[in-house]
Design a protein around this motif. Sequence first.
Motif, short mmCIF file in Angstrom:
data_model
loop_
_atom_site.label_atom_id
_atom_site.label_comp_id
_atom_site.label_asym_id
_atom_site.label_seq_id
_atom_site.Cartn_x
_atom_site.Cartn_y
_atom_site.Cartn_z
N MET A 179 -5.47 -9.15 7.78
CA MET A 179 -4.85 -8.31 7.37
C MET A 179 -5.67 -7.47 6.38
N ARG A 180 -6.31 -8.16 5.50
CA ARG A 180 -7.14 -7.40 4.63
C ARG A 180 -8.30 -6.45 5.19
N GLU A 181 -8.68 -7.27 6.29
CA GLU A 181 -9.86 -6.70 7.02
C GLU A 181 -9.58 -5.33 8.04
N ALA A 182 -8.15 -5.41 8.19
CA ALA A 182 -7.60 -4.27 8.95
C ALA A 182 -7.11 -3.10 8.40
N GLY A 183 -7.27 -3.44 7.11
CA GLY A 183 -6.76 -2.20 6.08
C GLY A 183 -5.20 -1.96 5.92
N ALA A 184 -4.72 -3.30 6.42
CA ALA A 184 -3.22 -3.17 6.31
C ALA A 184 -2.58 -3.56 4.87
N THR A 185 -1.83 -2.58 4.20
CA THR A 185 -1.33 -2.83 2.90
C THR A 185 -0.14 -3.35 2.76
N GLY A 186 0.58 -3.50 3.71
CA GLY A 186 1.97 -4.13 3.74
C GLY A 186 2.45 -4.45 5.29
N THR A 187 3.62 -5.13 5.20
CA THR A 187 4.11 -5.71 6.37
C THR A 187 5.57 -4.79 6.63
#
Length: 276
Positions: free
Chosen positions: A237-245
Motif C-alpha cells: 500500500m505504501r509503495e503504491a502511493g495509496a494514502t487511504g482505503t
Amino acid sequence: MKHTTRSTYYLVAAGLLSAITLPALAQETEADTNERHQASSVVNAEGSLPETITALLDQGFKFHGSFEAPDDLKGYALSYDNEPMAAYISSTSDHAVIGTLIDPQGNAVMESQLQTLVLEPMLEATWSAFEDTRFISEGNDDASHIVYTLTDPNCPYCNALWKSSRPLIEQGALQLRHVLVGVLSEDSLRKAAAILEADNPAEALETHELSFREGGISPVEPSDESRALLRQHARLMREAGATGTPTSYYRDEAGKVQRINGAVSTDRLRDVLSIE
C-alpha cells in the motif's frame, strides 16, 4: 557571467528552491538509507546527474528519467513516497526548482512526460504486486473487468464501494479482488485476519460487509502467516502511493493501469470501467 532570459513559461513551485534542503523527512532504516545512496551513485555514474538532483536522491527521492522542457530548462522526473514530481534546472543555473511548469494560460505542460516516466511504471508495478499476492476475489473469473482494491475491514468507504460494486459483479462484468489491509487500527488487523483465516474467506468477507453496521466479523488473534501477509500488504500500500482505503486499480480501454481513490457510486464505477 551568466544571463537569465525571460521565460514564457512559469513554475508553480512545491516549496523547494535553491539549496534543496528538506526538513523533517520521515525517519528511515539504515538499510533503506544505504540502498538509496547506492542507487543514487549508480544513477549519477550512468547519467551524470546534476549535484542538486543527487542531493535529492540522498534525501529519499527516486529518479525515473529526464526530459526536455521549454525555455532551456531540463526536466527530471522524480518521486518521493511514490508521489510523482518534476524538478527543473536551467542551463544558466546550478539550482533546481520542484514544481509544475505552466504556460501563460495556466495550463500544466509537462504532465504527460511525468505520467510516462513515473506514474505509469509505478502503477504497472503495483498491478503486478497485487497479482502476485493473496487476494479475495468476488465475481466470475471470466469477467471482462478486473479491479484490485485495498480493503480495511473497519473502513466505511470500503463498505460503500463493496455495496456499489454489487450490480456490476452480479451482471458478470466485474471481478473485484480485495487486497486486505489492517491499517486503521489493531481491530482492523484482527478482523482482516479473521477473514483470511476463515474456511471460505470470500463468504467471510461478504458476511462481514453485510453486517458492517453491527460491527461485522469477530476479530481474532492473527496467526504468524496472517500477520506477515498483512504486513506485506501494508508495505504494498505504501509503495503504491495509496494514502487511504479504498484505493482501487483497473486497466482502462488502452490497457493502462489507472487508480480510483475512495468510494464511488455504481453509476460512476460503470462509467469509469466503460461497462454497458
